[in-house]
Design an enzyme around this catalytic site. Structure first.
Site, PDB file in Angstrom:
ATOM      1  N   GLY A 239      46.346  64.036   0.497  1.00  0.00           N
ATOM      2  CA  GLY A 239      46.313  64.333   1.916  1.00  0.00           C
ATOM      3  C   GLY A 239      47.550  64.928   2.535  1.00  0.00           C
ATOM      4  O   GLY A 239      47.528  65.320   3.698  1.00  0.00           O
ATOM      5  N   CYS A 346      26.877  88.968   8.357  1.00  0.00           N
ATOM      6  CA  CYS A 346      26.152  89.159   9.609  1.00  0.00           C
ATOM      7  C   CYS A 346      26.121  87.924  10.471  1.00  0.00           C
ATOM      8  O   CYS A 346      25.062  87.378  10.771  1.00  0.00           O
ATOM      9  CB  CYS A 346      24.739  89.629   9.296  1.00  0.00           C
ATOM     10  SG  CYS A 346      24.786  91.157   8.347  1.00  0.00           S
ATOM     11  N   GLU A 347      27.255  87.389  10.819  1.00  0.00           N
ATOM     12  CA  GLU A 347      27.334  86.407  11.902  1.00  0.00           C
ATOM     13  C   GLU A 347      28.732  86.447  12.513  1.00  0.00           C
ATOM     14  O   GLU A 347      29.706  86.753  11.838  1.00  0.00           O
ATOM     15  CB  GLU A 347      26.928  85.002  11.468  1.00  0.00           C
ATOM     16  CG  GLU A 347      27.489  84.454  10.203  1.00  0.00           C
ATOM     17  CD  GLU A 347      27.000  83.009   9.994  1.00  0.00           C
ATOM     18  OE1 GLU A 347      27.495  82.134  10.718  1.00  0.00           O
ATOM     19  OE2 GLU A 347      26.144  82.774   9.129  1.00  0.00           O
TER      20      GLU A 347
HETATM   21  C1  LIG Z   1      39.964  65.291  -0.747  1.00  0.00           C
HETATM   22  C2  LIG Z   1      40.548  64.103  -1.411  1.00  0.00           C
HETATM   23  C3  LIG Z   1      41.837  64.167  -1.963  1.00  0.00           C
HETATM   24  C4  LIG Z   1      42.723  65.373  -1.863  1.00  0.00           C
HETATM   25  O1  LIG Z   1      43.100  65.645  -0.556  1.00  0.00           O
HETATM   26  P1  LIG Z   1      44.192  66.785  -0.283  1.00  0.00           P
HETATM   27  O2  LIG Z   1      44.286  66.852   1.181  1.00  0.00           O
HETATM   28  O3  LIG Z   1      43.698  68.041  -0.881  1.00  0.00           O
HETATM   29  O4  LIG Z   1      45.468  66.326  -0.906  1.00  0.00           O
HETATM   30  C5  LIG Z   1      42.289  63.054  -2.644  1.00  0.00           C
HETATM   31  N1  LIG Z   1      41.528  61.932  -2.771  1.00  0.00           N
HETATM   32  C6  LIG Z   1      40.295  61.833  -2.253  1.00  0.00           C
HETATM   33  C7  LIG Z   1      39.523  60.591  -2.430  1.00  0.00           C
HETATM   34  C8  LIG Z   1      39.767  62.917  -1.551  1.00  0.00           C
HETATM   35  O5  LIG Z   1      38.554  62.814  -1.024  1.00  0.00           O
END
Ligand SMILES: *Cc1c(COP(=O)(O)O)cnc(C)c1O
Length: 421
Positions: A239, A346-347
């Site tokens: 994340g 086409c949108e």
């Molecule tokens: C999407 C996801 C990630 C990766 O998230 P990033 O933002 O790309 O680092 C890691 N673990 C889980 C469970 C996810 O759903």
């Protein structure tokens, strides 16, 4: 930092001119840099050292097997969310003991597949899933290692479609119910609890939400241990965000994130797993596209590209920003002009940017969308029967097509006409 830089007036991926690739592969195409992928992976392993750890690349962000092999060869683990992604990790030579299986809707077929091929752990998202894993594993005569994903109810302060750690989201079990669920897990014969999992969202641009979540996980670790559970692994999710708009964004660095992990959970003696996707793959890729037309509209000029929302959906799906740069380096004093940058689909949703100041461009010029490595090619489709966008991997002064553009014959051959027609 990445390895897409102007050299001798033209944008390169490492030592290869993007215009050279465009001449042989055609546009649009994705181009990834091995050096950037490697560097980003290493930033995380360095940030977590000397704690025992495994960096599991979130395959869903960029799943080409050649990319997975690049990272797997460095020792990376993989975070998969489907049986298909598991098979990609295996095809890249990553052993089951370095693969974790996440996702809210794992099917029994997928459970069997990964138990047969070997799996480091299931990250369990619900009680019914936990019971299903126990049943499937028992029937196979094995014991499945699991963590349980807890939902810490923190606000990740990111786009609502990619926030996952609030109690109203579909992910994990409420942290308040963890004791109860872990107690049931301990009674089930086909699973063995090895730790706790948490993932609060994607494209986080501040550390505070991570800090709140990890402090809750630290408390929970102590509590579950006092209740007799062997919590030896913490999967802290992915994340960490990246700067999509380089002129005015500076999200935290992996080293700061690593320091936060040490500060919040470092004294628990657990093995740490993280699941970064975007931070490894995002700035490792660009989408290169050609200008088909410049259309002068009323009060605005349109740059009509040969890439479209089916190739890169993030702008139309999340309102996301991508820096767009000309492949031929503009003169420092080049005058800028505002364009609405659009694709041929086409949108009206097929718009990459509105009123974007860019140097003057003409038919046939090439542009690159930066930070397009994550959630780019993996979300591409063939909407409007536009052939699935190809992918190219650069390594130093050479490159290879790692997914070829399908021909129209190949596309049409996938449809079958029933006998009654
Ligand atoms: C999407 C996801 C990630 C990766 O998230 P990033 O933002 O790309 O680092 C890691 N673990 C889980 C469970 C996810 O759903």
């Amino acid at each position: 930092m990445d390895h897409f830089l102007y050299r001798s007036g033209t944008l390169h991926a490492e030592d290869v001119a993007l215009a050279d690739i465009a001449r042989t592969v055609g546009t649009p195409f994705y181009c990834y840099s091995t050096a950037t992928l490697t560097r980003h992976y290493q930033l995380f392993t360095e940030a977590l050292s000397p704690m025992p750890h495994l960096v599991c690349f979130a395959i869903k962000s960029l799943s080409n097997v050649a990319v997975l092999k690049t990272l797997g060869n460095l020792g990376a683990g993989m975070d998969v969310v489907s049986g298909g992604e598991y098979l990609r990790a295996k095809a890249a030579g990553v052993p089951g003991e370095r693969i974790v299986f996440s996702g809210v809707g794992k099917t029994r077929d997928e459970m069997r597949l990964v138990l047969e091929g070997g799996i480091r752990q299931f990250n369990v998202e619900s009680e019914p899933e936990m019971r299903a894993i126990s049943e499937v594993a028992s029937a196979m005569g094995v014991v499945a290692p699991i963590t349980i994903r807890v939902n810490p109810d923190v606000d990740a302060r990111t786009h609502e479609k990619i926030a996952t750690g609030k109690k109203e989201n579909k992910f994990g079990i409420p942290i308040a119910r963890a004791s109860e669920v872990y107690a049931e897990a301990a009674r089930l014969p086909g699973i063995e609890v090895v730790g706790i999992d948490v993932h609060i969202g994607s494209q986080l641009t501040e550390l505070e939400p991570f800090e709140q979540a990890y402090l809750k996980v630290a408390d929970l670790t102590r509590r579950l241990r006092s209740e007799g559970h062997d919590i030896r692994r913490l999967d802290l999710g992915g994340g960490l965000g990246i700067p999509y708009q380089r002129s005015n964004e500076a999200p935290p660095l992996p080293v700061e994130y690593g320091a936060l992990i040490k500060r919040t959970v470092g004294d628990l003696g657990c093995e740490i797993e993280i699941e970064p996707g975007r931070l490894i793959s995002g700035n490792s890729g660009v989408l290169v596209s050609g200008v088909i037309y410049v259309k002068n509209g009323e009060g605005r000029d349109f740059l009509i590209l040969d890439a479209a929302m089916n190739d890169l959906v993030r702008p139309s799906m999340y309102g996301a920003w991508h820096d767009i740069v000309p492949v031929e380096e503009p003169a420092p004093a080049a005058e800028k002009q505002e364009y609405d940058v659009v694709g041929p689909v086409c949108e009206t949703g097929d718009t990459f940017a509105k009123a974007r100041p860019l140097p003057k461009l003409a038919e046939g010029d090439l542009v690159a969308f930066r930070s397009a490595g994550a959630y780019g090619a993996v979300m591409a489709s063939e909407y409007n029967t536009r052939p699935l966008v190809p992918e190219v991997l650069v390594n130093g002064d050479h490159y290879a097509v790692i997914r070829a553009r399908p021909t129209f014959d190949e596309i049409l051959a996938r449809d079958t006409i029933p006998e009654w027609l």
